[in-house]
Design an enzyme around this catalytic site. Structure first.
Site, mmCIF file in Angstrom:
data_model
loop_
_atom_site.group_PDB
_atom_site.id
_atom_site.type_symbol
_atom_site.label_atom_id
_atom_site.label_comp_id
_atom_site.label_asym_id
_atom_site.label_seq_id
_atom_site.Cartn_x
_atom_site.Cartn_y
_atom_site.Cartn_z
ATOM 1 N N THR A 167 -1.872 37.728 6.474
ATOM 2 C CA THR A 167 -2.862 38.598 7.099
ATOM 3 C C THR A 167 -3.653 39.341 6.038
ATOM 4 O OG1 THR A 167 -3.183 40.404 8.683
ATOM 5 C CG2 THR A 167 -1.257 40.543 7.272
ATOM 6 N N LYS B 110 -2.848 44.109 6.653
ATOM 7 C CA LYS B 110 -1.710 44.987 6.357
ATOM 8 C C LYS B 110 -1.807 45.445 4.899
ATOM 9 C CE LYS B 110 1.207 43.410 10.122
ATOM 10 N NZ LYS B 110 0.166 42.717 10.881
ATOM 11 N N THR C 120 9.179 44.133 21.989
ATOM 12 C CA THR C 120 9.086 44.084 20.529
ATOM 13 C C THR C 120 10.465 43.969 19.898
ATOM 14 O OG1 THR C 120 7.089 45.444 20.654
ATOM 15 C CG2 THR C 120 8.156 45.247 18.511
ATOM 16 N N SER D 34 12.143 26.882 15.707
ATOM 17 C CA SER D 34 11.648 28.253 15.600
ATOM 18 C C SER D 34 12.793 29.253 15.483
ATOM 19 C CB SER D 34 10.789 28.588 16.831
ATOM 20 O OG SER D 34 10.348 29.917 16.812
ATOM 21 N N THR E 20 -16.365 33.768 16.321
ATOM 22 C CA THR E 20 -17.299 34.318 15.340
ATOM 23 C C THR E 20 -16.546 34.665 14.060
ATOM 24 O OG1 THR E 20 -18.737 35.224 17.063
ATOM 25 C CG2 THR E 20 -18.911 36.217 14.878
#
Length: 654
Positions: A408, A411, A526, A283, A441
């Site tokens: 995604t 964005k 962050t 990673s 869901t």
């Protein structure tokens, strides 16, 4: 500004004051927020917090009503953004004359006397409130002593206090983006508008008429919700069509849609890492929390390599047998610093040491490549542009060599959701084993339809991402000209280094309150401690005038708050990539030829306010995608279309 020492004595009586540091109280008292109770509509954030208190709230309301009855005091409130102002003798006489007030013997204004009486009444009410707060605090303390077991509430408060103490507590501003005024939004006060400079809606597709019209039509036909998980009534034609669109975008066999890309990354890495025998996951040190979470949930061995450091990665890969299952997890665009992963080199190492690649293109899809498939596509720009809409893999290209691509829908595509794309068996395995997919869901039908329309539109119109890149270049040049420290990078992210959590928050607050510009401060976790920053993301909708306003505002805030500039970081030897001696210039991902700057086909930055205009040809193609489900689209008579630039930009030779 509120004198913090004056309220320190109430810390033992008020639960909120007791758990909140003086630093935070001072910050709350010096920044403004919407306040319906205030005559001016705004008050300090500390006052707004007090208005929510069952004890102080009524006391403040009483004082406000008393002051409203005095025209002198009320006049002052209308002239100043606060609860009071001071007027001179001349102003007071004018107010008296206007209000028809006669001053009696002694020269005492009856309204001023009423104001003094109201102030005294408010002081009395505050004293009673303090007594009541003390009584409540005593009662709660008594109850907590009686309660046996772990003190959960104290634990919550202590954890929050840690955030306040190190200035990493997160404040969420009330920002409501306006579809017809993009990139403008209103705050908690509907009439107060600000310009947003930090949205991840990079291309403004959330307000694109192709997307919104498709979603409206789908909502009318299929309703609001999906009705269940994909296994229970939630697997519809719109979900399957979206997955086929995504698979075609990345030229992969299949794709799978999730509720978000956080879930997609977590579920995929957790499932693969736990199922592959003896799996080792490599990673990048700057990977997103979703990948870190997925690796942790997998239980697999984790090896962290230095950010974008291929020598370090290879040294770590060498330590394991070729036959050992390995996954190299990385991002194409790292959103907090704007750096770009060396995808081709990672694929080379994966081939050499028997690993598969996991490429997170979250901040790149829609933004790079001739069809918006991301950085992996962009690295073979000409080949993918020539292949057009073909869903077939182009052997040997970087995108083909990436085993797993995640992205995604929330964005650049402008809606919400996440996905993975890869081989048919890989996707089917995740579909069959990943709890994050099985037990969630599915996306609402309108979301799935809107996402597909957005992707189809951007596959056939590259003008939005070209203009976004042109605006990014222009903004970076303007900031560099006034010595503002921008963390260097080749992507569309513009990170402005602040280097201190409290200063970053103060800068963000000032830009919003004093200049009507919204960009959120980023702090730990962050970004690393000492690398706090403002993250700016220009869009095609930001005009030249808006850009000049932003640059002037940043210049003013940097000067007033004494924030270090580029030259100062350079004198210190450099920090976070800023001011590093003998640093080599970083070339942007988009070349001049790809942007149309060499042949005159580049889109022009906006001169004035953005309008919601869609490309005619791309719109027709996007609408046609769902004709079999929604019927043919019939545009309104007044619907705006953009004819200029409708044809795709010429494909460069390299």
């Amino acid at each position: 500004m509120l004198n913090i020492s004056n309220i320190a004595r109430y810390k033992s009586q008020c639960p909120f004051l007791g758990r909140t540091s003086s630093h935070t109280l001072r910050a709350l008292s010096t920044s403004l927020a919407p306040s319906p109770a205030s005559p001016s509509g705004v008050a300090s954030r500390l006052t707004v917090q007090a208005e929510q208190c069952p004890i102080m709230g009524p006391a403040l309301a009483t004082r406000t009503e008393e002051l409203k009855r005095c025209p002198v005091a009320h006049h002052g409130q209308q002239q100043k953004r606060g609860y009071a102002s001071v007027a001179g003798r001349k102003e007071v006489d004018e107010i008296h004359k206007k209000e028809g007030v006669t001053v009696g013997k002694g020269g005492v204004c009856p309204h001023a006397a009423a104001g003094l009486a109201a102030a005294k009444a408010a002081e009395a009410a505050a004293a009673k409130a303090a007594e009541a707060a003390a009584a409540i605090a005593t009662e709660k303390k008594s109850q907590s002593v009686k309660r046996k077991g772990y003190h959960y509430e104290k634990f919550y408060a202590d954890q929050l206090q840690k955030k306040h103490d190190d200035a990493s507590y997160r404040y969420f501003n009330n920002i409501n983006r306006l579809a017809q005024k993009f990139p403008v939004a209103h705050t908690g006060r509907v009439e107060e508008e600000v310009t947003v400079w930090c949205s991840n809606d990079y291309l403004g597709m959330s307000k694109n008429e192709v997307v919104t019209n498709t979603m409206k039509r789908t909502l009318d036909r299929y309703g609001a919700g999906a009705g269940g998980t994909r296994n229970i009534a939630g697997n519809g034609a719109l979900h399957l069509a979206l997955e086929a669109e995504l698979a075609s975008l990345h030229r992969k066999d299949a794709a799978l849609v999730f509720s978000s890309c956080f879930v997609a990354n977590d579920a995929t890495l957790a499932t693969l890492g736990s199922k592959l025998p003896g799996c080792v996951i490599f990673s990048d040190s700057m990977n997103h929390a979703s990948m870190i979470q997925g690796i942790k949930h997998s239980g697999a061995k984790k090896v962290i390599f230095k950010h974008n450091d291929m020598k370090d990665l290879e040294e770590k890969l060498k330590q394991f047998p070729f036959e050992t299952p390995k996954i190299i997890a990385f991002e194409s665009v790292y959103s907090m610093c704007g750096s770009v992963g060396p995808i081709r080199e990672i694929c080379d190492l994966a081939d050499k040491y028997g690993a598969i690649t996991f490429n997170d293109e979250v901040h790149a899809v829609g933004m790079y490549g001739p069809r918006g498939a991301g950085v992996a596509e962009h690295l073979d720009y000409a080949a993918h542009a020539a292949a057009g809409e073909s869903p077939d893999a182009i052997k040997g290209t970087v995108m083909d060599r990436c085993d797993i691509i995640t992205g995604t829908l929330g964005k650049a595509w402008g809606v919400v959701g996440g996905y993975i794309a890869g081989s048919a068996d890989l996707v089917d395995m995740i579909r069959s084993y990943a709890p994050g997919f099985i037990f969630t869901t599915s996306l609402p039908p309108a979301i799935a339809a809107g996402a597909q329309a957005s992707i189809a539109y951007q596959k056939n119109y590259r003008g939005d991402r070209q203009l976004q890149q042109i605006n990014t270049r222009m903004l970076k040049d303007k900031l560099a000209a006034i010595d503002i420290p921008v963390v260097p990078g080749p992507s569309h992210i513009v990170p402005v280094l602040i280097g201190d959590a409290a200063l970053a928050k103060a800068a963000s607050d000032s830009l919003l309150a004093d200049h009507g510009l919204y960009m959120q401060a980023l702090n730990y976790p962050t970004v690393a401690v000492g690398e706090e920053r403002l993250r700016i993301t220009p869009t095609p909708g930001h005009s030249l005038a808006a850009m000049d306003t932003l640059v002037a505002a940043i210049d003013e805030v940097f000067t007033r708050l004494n924030i270090p500039r580029q030259s100062e970081w350079a004198c210190r030897g450099g920090h976070a990539g800023v001011g590093v001696p003998d640093a080599k210039p970083i070339e942007p991902i988009w070349s001049d030829a790809q942007l149309g700057l060499l042949d005159g086909t580049a889109p022009k930055p906006l001169e004035g306010v953005s309008t919601s205009i869609a490309d005619r040809i791309a719109s027709a193609i996007a609408h046609d995608r769902l004709t079999h489900l929604l019927g043919p689209y019939e545009p309104a008579a007044d619907e705006a279309t953009r004819v200029e630039g409708a044809e795709a930009a010429p494909v460069p030779s390299a």
